[in-house]
Design an enzyme around this catalytic site. Structure first.
Site, mmCIF file in Angstrom:
data_model
loop_
_atom_site.group_PDB
_atom_site.id
_atom_site.type_symbol
_atom_site.label_atom_id
_atom_site.label_comp_id
_atom_site.label_asym_id
_atom_site.label_seq_id
_atom_site.Cartn_x
_atom_site.Cartn_y
_atom_site.Cartn_z
ATOM 1 N N ASN A 195 -3.812 -6.354 -11.032
ATOM 2 C CA ASN A 195 -4.179 -6.109 -9.635
ATOM 3 C C ASN A 195 -3.180 -6.707 -8.641
ATOM 4 O O ASN A 195 -2.996 -6.160 -7.556
ATOM 5 C CB ASN A 195 -5.582 -6.690 -9.384
ATOM 6 N N TYR A 213 7.381 0.596 -1.302
ATOM 7 C CA TYR A 213 6.033 0.336 -1.829
ATOM 8 C C TYR A 213 5.509 1.558 -2.595
ATOM 9 O O TYR A 213 4.994 1.428 -3.705
ATOM 10 C CB TYR A 213 5.089 -0.020 -0.673
ATOM 11 N N ILE A 260 -8.483 0.662 1.683
ATOM 12 C CA ILE A 260 -9.554 -0.260 1.319
ATOM 13 C C ILE A 260 -9.505 -1.465 2.256
ATOM 14 O O ILE A 260 -8.419 -1.990 2.554
ATOM 15 C CB ILE A 260 -9.383 -0.728 -0.153
HETATM 16 P P1 NAP Z 1 -4.554 -8.342 -0.928
HETATM 17 O O1 NAP Z 1 -5.853 -8.530 -0.222
HETATM 18 O O2 NAP Z 1 -3.285 -8.496 -0.169
HETATM 19 O O3 NAP Z 1 -4.533 -9.299 -2.214
HETATM 20 C C1 NAP Z 1 -3.421 -9.282 -3.051
HETATM 21 C C2 NAP Z 1 -3.641 -10.281 -4.152
HETATM 22 O O4 NAP Z 1 -2.469 -10.266 -5.012
HETATM 23 C C3 NAP Z 1 -3.799 -11.699 -3.645
HETATM 24 O O5 NAP Z 1 -4.742 -12.365 -4.447
HETATM 25 C C4 NAP Z 1 -2.400 -12.285 -3.850
HETATM 26 O O6 NAP Z 1 -2.372 -13.682 -4.018
HETATM 27 C C5 NAP Z 1 -2.016 -11.605 -5.166
HETATM 28 N N1 NAP Z 1 -0.588 -11.665 -5.429
HETATM 29 C C6 NAP Z 1 0.425 -11.159 -4.699
HETATM 30 N N2 NAP Z 1 1.607 -11.421 -5.279
HETATM 31 C C7 NAP Z 1 1.326 -12.123 -6.415
HETATM 32 C C8 NAP Z 1 2.113 -12.699 -7.435
HETATM 33 N N3 NAP Z 1 3.457 -12.610 -7.422
HETATM 34 N N4 NAP Z 1 1.499 -13.345 -8.460
HETATM 35 C C9 NAP Z 1 0.142 -13.454 -8.496
HETATM 36 N N5 NAP Z 1 -0.655 -12.946 -7.531
HETATM 37 C C10 NAP Z 1 -0.065 -12.292 -6.509
HETATM 38 O O7 NAP Z 1 -4.471 -6.902 -1.583
HETATM 39 P P2 NAP Z 1 -5.594 -5.853 -2.052
HETATM 40 O O8 NAP Z 1 -5.774 -4.894 -0.963
HETATM 41 O O9 NAP Z 1 -6.752 -6.561 -2.637
HETATM 42 O O10 NAP Z 1 -4.744 -5.108 -3.184
HETATM 43 C C11 NAP Z 1 -4.905 -5.317 -4.564
HETATM 44 C C12 NAP Z 1 -4.098 -4.261 -5.293
HETATM 45 O O11 NAP Z 1 -4.554 -2.967 -4.892
HETATM 46 C C13 NAP Z 1 -2.601 -4.290 -4.992
HETATM 47 O O12 NAP Z 1 -1.871 -4.019 -6.152
HETATM 48 C C14 NAP Z 1 -2.424 -3.179 -3.975
HETATM 49 O O13 NAP Z 1 -1.123 -2.654 -3.983
HETATM 50 C C15 NAP Z 1 -3.456 -2.178 -4.452
HETATM 51 N N6 NAP Z 1 -3.905 -1.241 -3.405
HETATM 52 C C16 NAP Z 1 -4.566 -1.686 -2.286
HETATM 53 C C17 NAP Z 1 -4.957 -0.773 -1.310
HETATM 54 C C18 NAP Z 1 -5.681 -1.155 -0.040
HETATM 55 O O14 NAP Z 1 -5.920 -0.280 0.822
HETATM 56 N N7 NAP Z 1 -6.089 -2.399 0.143
HETATM 57 C C19 NAP Z 1 -4.671 0.587 -1.491
HETATM 58 C C20 NAP Z 1 -4.011 0.993 -2.638
HETATM 59 C C21 NAP Z 1 -3.634 0.062 -3.589
HETATM 60 P P3 NAP Z 1 -2.095 -14.700 -2.785
HETATM 61 O O15 NAP Z 1 -3.438 -14.945 -2.160
HETATM 62 O O16 NAP Z 1 -1.491 -15.874 -3.431
HETATM 63 O O17 NAP Z 1 -1.139 -14.006 -1.853
#
Ligand code: NAP
Length: 248
Positions: free
Chosen positions: A91, A156, A189
Site C-alpha cells: 500500500n 505518478y 479516495i
Molecule cells: P496517504 O494517506 O498519503 O498514505 C500513504 C502511506 O504510505 C502513509 O502511511 C505513508 O507513511 C506511507 N509511505 C509513503 N512512503 C513510504 C515509504 N517509503 N515506506 C513506508 N511507508 C511509506 O495515501 P493513501 O491515499 O492512503 O494511499 C495509499 C495507496 O493508495 C498509495 O499507494 C496510493 O498511491 C494509492 N492510491 C490512493 C488514491 C487516493 O485517492 N487516495 C487513489 C489511487 C491510489 P508516512 O506517514 O510515513 O508518510
C-alpha cells in the site's frame, strides 16, 4: 469466524489513509497483522488498542519500503515469529505532481523508488516465504490514473501503470506456486494524499464522479479484504477498480 482468522498479514504504509483502514479491517476479521510505518512513535499504542479491540495481534513493524535491507529484516522477523506470511498488501505510496516540462530526474527517481522498486522488492521478499507454504495473496495498490492517465501526473501515473503490469506478470509467474497477485485501482479516495491536490482541484475531480462523492479508505479496504481472503481464491492477475464510476 472471521474472513482472515489466523492469517498472517503485512500491510505497508499503514500509518494513515487506506493502509490504516486495511489494518483495522484485517484485525476485525481475525488476522494477525504486521502494520508497517516509517517512523517509530505513537503507532505502537494504536496497534495495542486494535489488538485489544479485536482480540487479535496487531504489531508495528518499522521500515522504509525503499530500504531493501530493512524490508528483508522485517519479513524475516515475521517468518521467525509466526512461521509464515499469508498476505502482503503493498500500500505504501507517494504522489507528487509535475507538468511534463517541469519533471526533474530527482522527482522521477523519488517516486519510482517507493511506488515501483519498493513494491517489486516486497513482492520478491514475500513470495520467497509464500513459495514454501504453496499459498499466499499479494495485493498491490495501483490507481485509476495508472490505467487511464491524468494531466500533471506523468511520473505518478507511470508508476501506477507499472504496478498494474507487475501485478499481471507476477500473477502469471507465481500461480503455479499457489500465490495469487491482484491489485486495486482506487479512484478519488478521501485521504491526505487526495487532499494534497488542494480545494479547487478536488472540486473539479468530484464533479467527475458519477456516484457523486469521494470514496472512503474503508471502501478500498473492503475490496483489499476480498482479495486477501479465500473468497477470491480463484482470482489472480486482476486489477479491480474502486472509483464510484469516476471519469478521468
Ligand atoms: P496517504 O494517506 O498519503 O498514505 C500513504 C502511506 O504510505 C502513509 O502511511 C505513508 O507513511 C506511507 N509511505 C509513503 N512512503 C513510504 C515509504 N517509503 N515506506 C513506508 N511507508 C511509506 O495515501 P493513501 O491515499 O492512503 O494511499 C495509499 C495507496 O493508495 C498509495 O499507494 C496510493 O498511491 C494509492 N492510491 C490512493 C488514491 C487516493 O485517492 N487516495 C487513489 C489511487 C491510489 P508516512 O506517514 O510515513 O508518510
Amino acid at each position: 469466524m472471521g474472513l482472515l482468522d489466523g492469517k498472517v498479514c503485512l500491510v505497508t504504509g499503514a500509518s494513515r489513509g487506506i493502509g490504516a483502514a486495511t489494518v483495522e479491517r484485517f484485525a476485525q476479521e481475525g488476522a494477525i497483522v504486521y502494520a508497517n510505518a516509517r517512523t517509530p512513535g505513537d503507532f505502537d499504542d494504536l496497534c495495542a488498542e486494535l489488538s485489544e479491540k479485536y482480540n487479535t495481534t496487531v504489531k508495528a513493524v518499522y521500515f522504509d519500503v525503499r530500504d531493501e535491507a530493512e524490508a528483508k529484516k522485517a519479513v524475516l522477523r515475521i517468518r521467525k515469529e509466526t512461521g509464515r506470511l499469508d498476505v502482503l498488501v503493498n500500500n505504501a505510496g507517494i504522489m507528487k505532481d509535475a507538468l511534463v516540462g517541469m519533471i526533474s530526474r530527482d522527482l522521477m527517481m523519488e517516486i519510482y523508488d517507493t511506488n515501483v522498486f519498493g513494491v517489486m522488492n516486497m513482492i520478491q521478499l514475500a513470495s520467497k516465504v509464500m513459495m514454501f507454504q504453496k499459498r499466499g495473496s499479494i495485493i498491490n495498490l495501483s490507481s485509476i490514473v495508472g490505467l487511464e492517465g491524468n494531466p500533471g501526473q506523468l511520473v505518478y501515473s507511470a508508476t501506477k501503470g507499472a504496478v498494474a503490469a507487475m501485478t499481471k506478470t507476477a500473477a502469471k509467474e507465481l500461480a503455479s506456486q499457489g500465490i495469487r497477485v491482484n491489485a486495486v485501482a482506487p479512484g478519488m479516495i478521501d485521504t491526505d494524499m487526495f487532499r494534497s491536490i488542494g480545494e479547487e482541484k478536488m472540486k473539479e475531480h468530484m464533479a467527475n464522479i458519477r456516484m457523486g462523492r469521494l470514496g472512503t479508505p474503508e471502501e478500498v479496504a473492503d475490496v483489499i479484504l476480498f482479495l486477501a481472503s479465500d473468497l477470491s481464491r480463484y482470482t489472480t492477475g486482476e486489477i479491480i477498480g474502486v472509483n464510484g464510476s469516476a471519469m478521468i
